[in-house]
Design a protein around this motif. Structure first.
Motif, mmCIF file in Angstrom:
data_model
loop_
_atom_site.group_PDB
_atom_site.id
_atom_site.type_symbol
_atom_site.label_atom_id
_atom_site.label_comp_id
_atom_site.label_asym_id
_atom_site.label_seq_id
_atom_site.Cartn_x
_atom_site.Cartn_y
_atom_site.Cartn_z
ATOM 1 N N PRO A 156 -5.908 1.443 9.328
ATOM 2 C CA PRO A 156 -7.073 1.420 8.393
ATOM 3 C C PRO A 156 -7.970 2.032 7.495
ATOM 4 O O PRO A 156 -8.798 2.473 7.131
ATOM 5 N N TYR A 157 -6.470 2.866 6.656
ATOM 6 C CA TYR A 157 -6.674 4.049 6.215
ATOM 7 C C TYR A 157 -6.649 3.458 4.475
ATOM 8 O O TYR A 157 -6.707 2.196 3.887
ATOM 9 N N SER A 158 -6.721 4.014 3.531
ATOM 10 C CA SER A 158 -7.649 5.085 1.844
ATOM 11 C C SER A 158 -6.410 3.575 1.673
ATOM 12 O O SER A 158 -6.585 2.612 0.624
ATOM 13 N N PRO A 159 -5.299 4.542 1.525
ATOM 14 C CA PRO A 159 -4.033 3.413 0.538
ATOM 15 C C PRO A 159 -4.190 1.947 0.062
ATOM 16 O O PRO A 159 -4.060 1.376 -0.439
ATOM 17 N N ALA A 175 0.496 -0.907 0.008
ATOM 18 C CA ALA A 175 0.090 -0.153 -0.088
ATOM 19 C C ALA A 175 1.025 0.573 -0.083
ATOM 20 O O ALA A 175 0.674 2.026 -0.752
ATOM 21 N N SER A 176 2.007 1.214 0.952
ATOM 22 C CA SER A 176 3.075 2.166 1.041
ATOM 23 C C SER A 176 3.708 2.835 -0.641
ATOM 24 O O SER A 176 3.461 3.514 -0.690
ATOM 25 N N ILE A 177 4.070 1.721 -1.224
ATOM 26 C CA ILE A 177 4.959 1.818 -2.519
ATOM 27 C C ILE A 177 3.602 2.223 -3.579
ATOM 28 O O ILE A 177 4.690 3.425 -4.264
ATOM 29 N N GLN A 178 2.485 1.514 -3.455
ATOM 30 C CA GLN A 178 1.457 2.214 -4.813
ATOM 31 C C GLN A 178 1.412 4.318 -4.615
ATOM 32 O O GLN A 178 1.027 4.558 -4.879
ATOM 33 N N TYR A 179 1.126 4.104 -3.225
ATOM 34 C CA TYR A 179 0.447 5.951 -2.685
ATOM 35 C C TYR A 179 1.971 6.250 -2.952
ATOM 36 O O TYR A 179 1.745 7.597 -3.525
ATOM 37 N N LEU A 180 3.122 5.532 -2.894
ATOM 38 C CA LEU A 180 4.361 7.304 -2.825
ATOM 39 C C LEU A 180 4.524 6.588 -4.542
ATOM 40 O O LEU A 180 5.050 7.905 -4.691
ATOM 41 N N THR A 181 4.341 5.993 -5.337
ATOM 42 C CA THR A 181 4.835 5.750 -6.596
ATOM 43 C C THR A 181 3.770 6.375 -7.487
ATOM 44 O O THR A 181 3.874 7.581 -8.871
ATOM 45 N N THR A 182 2.448 6.816 -6.797
ATOM 46 C CA THR A 182 1.060 7.533 -7.443
ATOM 47 C C THR A 182 0.359 8.548 -7.224
ATOM 48 O O THR A 182 0.593 9.579 -8.054
ATOM 49 N N ARG A 183 1.702 8.765 -5.854
ATOM 50 C CA ARG A 183 1.602 10.241 -5.429
ATOM 51 C C ARG A 183 2.188 10.607 -5.052
ATOM 52 O O ARG A 183 1.796 12.872 -5.077
ATOM 53 N N ARG A 184 3.557 10.868 -4.733
ATOM 54 C CA ARG A 184 4.683 10.766 -4.627
ATOM 55 C C ARG A 184 5.970 10.155 -5.758
ATOM 56 O O ARG A 184 6.951 10.311 -5.280
ATOM 57 N N PRO A 185 5.328 10.428 -7.452
ATOM 58 C CA PRO A 185 6.475 10.152 -8.345
ATOM 59 C C PRO A 185 7.949 10.812 -7.849
ATOM 60 O O PRO A 185 7.926 12.162 -8.339
ATOM 61 N N ILE A 198 11.094 -1.438 -1.200
ATOM 62 C CA ILE A 198 10.610 -0.492 -2.001
ATOM 63 C C ILE A 198 12.332 -0.160 -2.727
ATOM 64 O O ILE A 198 11.431 0.983 -3.824
ATOM 65 N N LYS A 199 12.982 0.106 -2.387
ATOM 66 C CA LYS A 199 13.774 -0.314 -4.048
ATOM 67 C C LYS A 199 13.457 -0.615 -5.288
ATOM 68 O O LYS A 199 13.722 -0.504 -6.650
ATOM 69 N N GLU A 200 13.328 -1.925 -4.908
ATOM 70 C CA GLU A 200 13.025 -2.725 -6.353
ATOM 71 C C GLU A 200 11.730 -2.218 -6.851
ATOM 72 O O GLU A 200 11.361 -2.371 -8.158
ATOM 73 N N ALA A 201 10.393 -1.452 -6.186
ATOM 74 C CA ALA A 201 9.784 -1.060 -6.685
ATOM 75 C C ALA A 201 10.001 0.369 -7.498
ATOM 76 O O ALA A 201 9.363 0.825 -8.171
ATOM 77 N N GLY A 202 10.989 0.400 -7.488
ATOM 78 C CA GLY A 202 11.974 1.923 -8.289
ATOM 79 C C GLY A 202 11.876 3.445 -7.038
ATOM 80 O O GLY A 202 12.276 4.526 -7.821
ATOM 81 N N ILE A 203 11.547 3.083 -5.781
ATOM 82 C CA ILE A 203 11.663 4.104 -5.545
ATOM 83 C C ILE A 203 13.480 4.408 -4.606
ATOM 84 O O ILE A 203 13.785 3.803 -4.216
ATOM 85 N N ALA A 204 13.556 5.226 -5.004
ATOM 86 C CA ALA A 204 15.399 6.307 -4.233
ATOM 87 C C ALA A 204 15.064 6.296 -2.835
ATOM 88 O O ALA A 204 14.003 6.793 -2.368
ATOM 89 N N VAL A 205 16.105 5.740 -2.342
ATOM 90 C CA VAL A 205 16.455 5.863 -1.001
ATOM 91 C C VAL A 205 17.629 6.223 -0.770
ATOM 92 O O VAL A 205 18.296 5.928 -1.719
ATOM 93 N N LYS A 206 17.465 7.611 0.250
ATOM 94 C CA LYS A 206 19.096 7.988 -0.085
ATOM 95 C C LYS A 206 18.647 8.184 1.662
ATOM 96 O O LYS A 206 17.224 9.088 2.105
#
Ligand SMILES: [Mg+2]
Length: 257
Positions: free
Chosen positions: A185-188, A78-88, A104-112
């Motif tokens: 219980p949140y929407s993502p 849910a966090s990955i989907q939220y980050l990639t769609t709302r915080r690209p 997280i990294k495998e989903a293409g999100i930059a970690v630093k």
């Protein structure tokens, strides 16, 4: 087969609902099999972001249920989907286990280190340095996102402080709460379900042992909900709560009459 609730899609919590530690709750696997045979869709929703999906596949399969990876939905997903769609394009500083950081990294999100977002997960490898670095970023005004709100995670030797407890620590030191929480219980978390099923909401039921995550998730999304008393919630806690499920059962096994 007669069911105590009219539903086509069953969303099950895991800890305290299907198993406790490494022990199944009654014949929960038998119940899951019967639901599948009756044509019901079964999914497992866990807020635990310390393990990756394949660990759940292995654990549930080891306990005797032939689970497919697509049946498992986690707060990490849910966090990955939220980050990639709302915080690209935004980078994150994860406070999480190596398995979490890998996903997280495998989903293409930059970690630093000097990231745009502090992403707080259930970090069973937590150390002082990570909490300190997260606090420095939050003091600089970086966004604060958490995978889920659970205060503790049950274990057979005693509760483990979970993300909700770590949120309280950081709220105390930096003066801010997360702006977004992704798991139940949140929407993502519901957005992930929307990508998997097209059933009407009144045909979906959330089954879990925790009022403020599982049952509230059902209520927030207009699903039905079943509270099982095999985990955290006692009958006394239910009486004094403002969160009330559609149905209360001793365990998942009583779903089938
Ligand atoms: Mg639970």
């Amino acid at each position: 087969m007669k069911l105590k609730i009219d539903a086509d899609v069953f969303l099950f919590d895991l800890d305290g609902t299907i198993y406790l530690g490494d022990k199944l709750i009654g014949d929960s696997v038998g119940t899951l099999m019967k639901l599948g045979e009756a044509g019901k869709k079964v999914f497992f929703l866990t807020n635990n972001s310390s393990r990756d999906k394949s660990e759940y596949v292995q654990k549930i399969a080891r306990l005797g249920y032939p689970v497919q990876p697509e049946q498992i939905l986690t707060s990490t997903m849910a966090s990955i989907q939220y980050l990639t769609t709302r915080r690209p394009g935004k980078s994150v500083f994860p406070v999480g286990t190596p398995a979490f950081v890998k996903e997280i990294k495998e989903a293409g999100i930059a970690v630093k280190e000097d990231a745009d977002i502090v992403l707080l997960a259930f970090d069973t490898t937590l150390n002082y340095e990570k909490i300190w670095k997260a606090n420095i970023l939050l003091e600089k005004g970086r966004e604060f996102i958490a995978t889920h709100p659970d205060i503790v995670c049950p274990s057979d030797i005693g509760d483990m402080p979970d993300v909700g407890s770590l949120m309280a620590l950081l709220e105390c030191s930096c003066g801010r709460a997360p702006s977004v929480i992704c798991g139940k219980p949140y929407s993502p978390m519901a957005e992930i379900i929307n990508t998997r099923v097209s059933a009407p909401k009144e045909k979906i039921v959330m089954v879990g042992d925790r009022l403020y995550t599982d049952i509230l998730f059902g209520i927030n999304n207009n699903y039905k909900s079943i509270l099982v008393l095999s985990g955290e919630t006692t009958a006394e806690m239910l009486v004094s709560s403002g969160v009330q499920p559609t149905l209360v059962l001793p365990t998942v096994n009583e779903i089938i009459e």
